[in-house]
Design an enzyme around this catalytic site. Structure first.
Site, PDB file in Angstrom:
ATOM      1  N   HIS A  63      -6.550  -2.999  16.128  1.00  0.00           N
ATOM      2  CA  HIS A  63      -7.732  -2.767  15.609  1.00  0.00           C
ATOM      3  C   HIS A  63      -8.714  -4.040  16.329  1.00  0.00           C
ATOM      4  CE1 HIS A  63      -6.761  -5.440  12.284  1.00  0.00           C
ATOM      5  NE2 HIS A  63      -8.024  -5.771  12.277  1.00  0.00           N
ATOM      6  N   ASP A 107      -0.606  -0.423  14.098  1.00  0.00           N
ATOM      7  CA  ASP A 107      -1.590  -1.357  14.279  1.00  0.00           C
ATOM      8  C   ASP A 107      -1.179  -2.646  15.115  1.00  0.00           C
ATOM      9  OD1 ASP A 107      -4.214  -2.692  14.462  1.00  0.00           O
ATOM     10  OD2 ASP A 107      -4.152  -3.261  12.338  1.00  0.00           O
ATOM     11  N   SER A 200      -6.963 -11.211  11.190  1.00  0.00           N
ATOM     12  CA  SER A 200      -6.322 -10.201  11.808  1.00  0.00           C
ATOM     13  C   SER A 200      -5.673 -10.317  13.256  1.00  0.00           C
ATOM     14  CB  SER A 200      -7.633  -9.091  12.214  1.00  0.00           C
ATOM     15  OG  SER A 200      -7.808  -8.347  11.005  1.00  0.00           O
TER      16      SER A 200
END
Ligand SMILES: *[C@@H]1O[C@H](CO)[C@@H](O)[C@H](O)[C@H]1NC(C)=O
Length: 250
Positions: A63, A107, A200
């Site tokens: 992402h 992911d 992230s």
């Protein structure tokens, strides 16, 4: 449910940067594999964490994809031009073919760098897990990042926090698409400690091995959070690393 991965750290100005909740400043360069990613996507400029897995490859979350990504290695304060820093452009951003942005599964992404890094005491790769290695609930791991330290506070220096692996039930109760096959549930709900927006793509490191990738969590940063389980993706990682042999240095 709103998840913070949907709200990546948007860089409003050069001084907007992101940190971790309940952690502390890391000793400079104690995470020599840690990478800071500056990402240009059609919509915005944002940032993520990542980590060096070979002298020409960085691993991060899918992402964190963008049409242009620049990587900084050897950094402590991301707003300074430190002599230890190496800034390299990404040549190829390879998302996992089964990455599903709706349910946030698979992911994981590999970034091939335009050239090899100069390996030294502040810049070097981290080990990946062995196939079949299981990560037990209760294991103490570390996450580092330049993401938010609270809903509205940010930091320029690398932060670290120690988090424990949780039983998968703690995440399947909270996140409907959680699957222990390819994900790890991390962070004790009773402690105010977590990865957060801007973290992230950063690594979950347990006993010097990168076991997970920061993927998503609750909007308010309340643990546990969901990490990509690297061990489940080893065959894909090996295929990509084999396909793209190291580039020649400069
Ligand atoms: C990355 O660096 C290149 C070369 O310095 C620059 O042209 C590009 O805009 C940068 N991209 C991002 C996302 O910072």
């Amino acid at each position: 449910m709103l998840l913070w991965f949907l709200l990546p750290l948007i860089l409003l100005s050069r001084h907007e940067a992101g940190k971790i909740i309940g952690g502390k400043e890391a000793r400079p360069h104690s995470y020599p594999y840690m990478a800071y990613l500056l990402i240009q996507s059609p919509e915005r400029l944002s940032s993520c964490g990542g980590f060096l897995v070979r002298e020409d490859f960085v691993m991060t979350a899918a992402h964190c994809w963008g049409s242009s990504i620049n990587v900084t290695l050897g950094a402590h304060n991301i707003q300074r031009r430190e002599r230890t820093q190496q800034r390299i452009t990404v040549l190829r951003a390879i998302r996992h073919p089964d990455y599903d942005p709706q349910n946030i599964v698979n992911d994981i992404m590999l970034l091939q760098l335009k050239r090899r890094i100069r390996q030294n005491h502040v810049v070097r790769p981290v080990a990946l897990p062995q196939a079949g290695e299981s990560l037990k609930p209760g294991t103490l791991c570390t996450v580092a990042g330049w993401g938010r330290v609270s809903l509205n506070r940010r930091t320029d220096v690398l932060q670290e926090v120690q988090l424990r692996v949780q039983r998968s039930q703690k995440c399947s109760n909270r996140f409907s698409f959680y699957t222990s096959q390819t994900q790890i549930c991390v962070g004790n709900p009773r402690e105010r400690k977590s990865a957060f927006r801007g973290d992230s793509g950063g690594p979950l490191v347990c006993n010097n091995v990168a076991q997970g990738i920061v993927s998503y969590g609750d909007t308010n940063g309340i643990p546990p959070a969901v990490f990509t389980r690297i061990e489940s993706f080893l065959p894909w990682v090996k295929t990509i690393l084999r396909r793209f042999k190291p580039q020649r240095s400069e």
